[in-house]
Design a protein around this motif. Structure first.
Motif, PDB file in Angstrom:
ATOM      1  N   MET A   1      -4.968   3.238   4.827  1.00 48.58           N
ATOM      2  CA  MET A   1      -4.808   1.792   4.711  1.00 48.58           C
ATOM      3  C   MET A   1      -6.093   1.073   5.099  1.00 48.58           C
ATOM      4  N   HIS A   2      -6.797   1.602   6.091  1.00 52.05           N
ATOM      5  CA  HIS A   2      -8.074   1.039   6.528  1.00 52.05           C
ATOM      6  C   HIS A   2      -9.082   1.091   5.373  1.00 52.05           C
ATOM      7  N   MET A   3      -9.132   2.204   4.645  1.00 56.37           N
ATOM      8  CA  MET A   3     -10.065   2.342   3.530  1.00 56.37           C
ATOM      9  C   MET A   3      -9.668   1.468   2.342  1.00 56.37           C
ATOM     10  N   LEU A   4      -8.369   1.317   2.101  1.00 54.89           N
ATOM     11  CA  LEU A   4      -7.920   0.440   1.019  1.00 54.89           C
ATOM     12  C   LEU A   4      -8.351  -0.996   1.285  1.00 54.89           C
ATOM     13  N   ARG A   5      -8.234  -1.432   2.529  1.00 55.85           N
ATOM     14  CA  ARG A   5      -8.642  -2.793   2.887  1.00 55.85           C
ATOM     15  C   ARG A   5     -10.148  -2.997   2.713  1.00 55.85           C
ATOM     16  N   LYS A   6     -10.891  -1.926   2.836  1.00 51.96           N
ATOM     17  CA  LYS A   6     -12.345  -2.009   2.651  1.00 51.96           C
ATOM     18  C   LYS A   6     -12.746  -1.945   1.175  1.00 51.96           C
ATOM     19  N   GLY A   7     -11.769  -1.758   0.300  1.00 50.83           N
ATOM     20  CA  GLY A   7     -12.069  -1.694  -1.123  1.00 50.83           C
ATOM     21  C   GLY A   7     -12.651  -0.370  -1.558  1.00 50.83           C
ATOM     22  N   GLN A   8     -12.227   0.730  -0.923  1.00 48.24           N
ATOM     23  CA  GLN A   8     -12.811   2.031  -1.220  1.00 48.24           C
ATOM     24  C   GLN A   8     -12.068   2.820  -2.297  1.00 48.24           C
ATOM     25  N   LEU A   9     -11.036   2.204  -2.898  1.00 48.71           N
ATOM     26  CA  LEU A   9     -10.329   2.880  -3.986  1.00 48.71           C
ATOM     27  C   LEU A   9     -11.029   2.590  -5.304  1.00 48.71           C
ATOM     28  N   ASN A  10     -11.362   3.624  -6.049  1.00 51.16           N
ATOM     29  CA  ASN A  10     -12.047   3.486  -7.334  1.00 51.16           C
ATOM     30  C   ASN A  10     -11.108   3.950  -8.444  1.00 51.16           C
ATOM     31  N   LEU A  11     -10.073   3.158  -8.666  1.00 44.36           N
ATOM     32  CA  LEU A  11      -9.043   3.477  -9.660  1.00 44.36           C
ATOM     33  C   LEU A  11      -9.038   2.381 -10.715  1.00 44.36           C
ATOM     34  N   VAL A  12      -8.864   2.744 -11.964  1.00 43.45           N
ATOM     35  CA  VAL A  12      -8.866   1.763 -13.055  1.00 43.45           C
ATOM     36  C   VAL A  12      -7.851   0.659 -12.779  1.00 43.45           C
ATOM     37  N   GLY A  13      -8.308  -0.586 -12.802  1.00 42.69           N
ATOM     38  CA  GLY A  13      -7.431  -1.729 -12.610  1.00 42.69           C
ATOM     39  C   GLY A  13      -7.188  -2.105 -11.173  1.00 42.69           C
ATOM     40  N   CYS A  14      -7.728  -1.348 -10.209  1.00 48.87           N
ATOM     41  CA  CYS A  14      -7.399  -1.610  -8.801  1.00 48.87           C
ATOM     42  C   CYS A  14      -8.002  -2.914  -8.289  1.00 48.87           C
ATOM     43  N   LYS A  15      -9.068  -3.420  -8.935  1.00 48.13           N
ATOM     44  CA  LYS A  15      -9.685  -4.664  -8.474  1.00 48.13           C
ATOM     45  C   LYS A  15      -8.724  -5.843  -8.575  1.00 48.13           C
ATOM     46  N   ASN A  16      -7.783  -5.746  -9.489  1.00 47.67           N
ATOM     47  CA  ASN A  16      -6.807  -6.826  -9.688  1.00 47.67           C
ATOM     48  C   ASN A  16      -5.497  -6.560  -8.956  1.00 47.67           C
ATOM     49  N   MET A  17      -5.485  -5.535  -8.111  1.00 49.14           N
ATOM     50  CA  MET A  17      -4.273  -5.164  -7.390  1.00 49.14           C
ATOM     51  C   MET A  17      -4.419  -5.492  -5.909  1.00 49.14           C
ATOM     52  N   SER A  18      -3.322  -5.863  -5.277  1.00 51.07           N
ATOM     53  CA  SER A  18      -3.332  -6.058  -3.826  1.00 51.07           C
ATOM     54  C   SER A  18      -3.450  -4.703  -3.151  1.00 51.07           C
ATOM     55  N   PHE A  19      -3.753  -4.715  -1.840  1.00 50.37           N
ATOM     56  CA  PHE A  19      -3.825  -3.456  -1.105  1.00 50.37           C
ATOM     57  C   PHE A  19      -2.481  -2.736  -1.144  1.00 50.37           C
ATOM     58  N   ALA A  20      -1.405  -3.502  -1.076  1.00 56.68           N
ATOM     59  CA  ALA A  20      -0.067  -2.902  -1.126  1.00 56.68           C
ATOM     60  C   ALA A  20       0.163  -2.199  -2.459  1.00 56.68           C
ATOM     61  N   ASP A  21      -0.191  -2.874  -3.557  1.00 55.56           N
ATOM     62  CA  ASP A  21       0.030  -2.288  -4.869  1.00 55.56           C
ATOM     63  C   ASP A  21      -0.868  -1.077  -5.100  1.00 55.56           C
TER      64      ASP A  21
END
Length: 232
Positions: A198-218
């Motif tokens: 969760m700490h890494m998701l909040r930092k924007g460390q997920l590199n998944l298609v479409g994730c920029k438009n998704m909340s951390f929860a999603d």
């Protein structure tokens, strides 16, 4: 998608419970009450089992889509209480504050530090620089790795350079403090994987298609293989 065969509850409900536990300073009993208010009668012990079982699996899936980190690392260790005894959480961030890696160990010595460095380098590539505190064990560990593998890594033991990772520890401590200590090493290791996720998701460390438009929860639910549950 996570394997939830023979489970009484839907994966969507399980995902909500374990995300809330890893994302916010809540107890299992808090979550039991919150879910009952939403019409899902889940026992706190079930949430505990789900968190231990599924959080490390989701963190493992996340690693497939983790953004590359920089080559300048800041490394340090923090303390985690397990069954009344202090254990050690080795962590590193890059100069931008992105999480490089983490490892929970029973001891704080050269062997433990080497295990952490080996894991971090295997999954994140070789750093060009590593900053750390004055710990002799950590310095001996990286010196040994450099010698054994013939690497060229600049090692700096300057305290102010490590302020970033020391500050980053607070995000993890904020979550573990209300837990009042873990009962087993396995439980601690698995729950910490979820907290670090969760700490890494909040930092924007997920590199998944479409994730920029998704909340951390999603983003979390996408990794778990579910859409945002209607229950929340």
């Amino acid at each position: 998608m996570l394997d939830t065969k023979r489970m009484r509850f839907l994966l969507e409900i399980i995902a909500v419970c374990i995300r809330w536990y890893a994302a916010y300073p809540l107890s299992y009993r808090h979550l039991e009450e919150m879910m009952q208010e939403r019409g899902a009668f889940v026992d706190h012990s079930s949430i505990n089992r789900w968190a231990i079982r599924f959080l490390p699996l989701i963190e493992k899936i996340f690693r497939k889509y983790k953004r590359p980190v920089g080559s300048s690392w800041r490394m340090d260790e923090s303390y985690i209480k397990i069954n009344g005894q202090w254990k050690y959480l080795y962590r590193a961030v890059d100069k931008e504050g992105q999480t490089v890696d983490f490892l929970l160990t029973a001891k704080r010595d050269k062997t433990a530090a080497m295990r952490f460095f080996d894991k971090a380098m295997l999954l994140n590539g070789l750093p060009g620089k590593i900053a750390m505190d004055k710990s002799g064990a950590n310095k001996a560990a990286i010196d040994q790795i450099i010698e054994d593998k013939g690497l060229s890594i600049i090692v700096r033991q300057v305290k102010y350079l490590n302020n970033m990772v020391e500050q980053d520890h607070r995000g993890i401590k904020r979550m573990t403090r209300p837990m009042l200590g873990f009962k087993s090493f396995r439980a601690a290791r698995n729950i910490l994987a979820g907290i670090e996720l969760m700490h890494m998701l909040r930092k924007g460390q997920l590199n998944l298609v479409g994730c920029k438009n998704m909340s951390f929860a999603d983003q979390f639910y996408a990794l778990a293989g579910v859409v945002r549950p209607a229950i929340i």
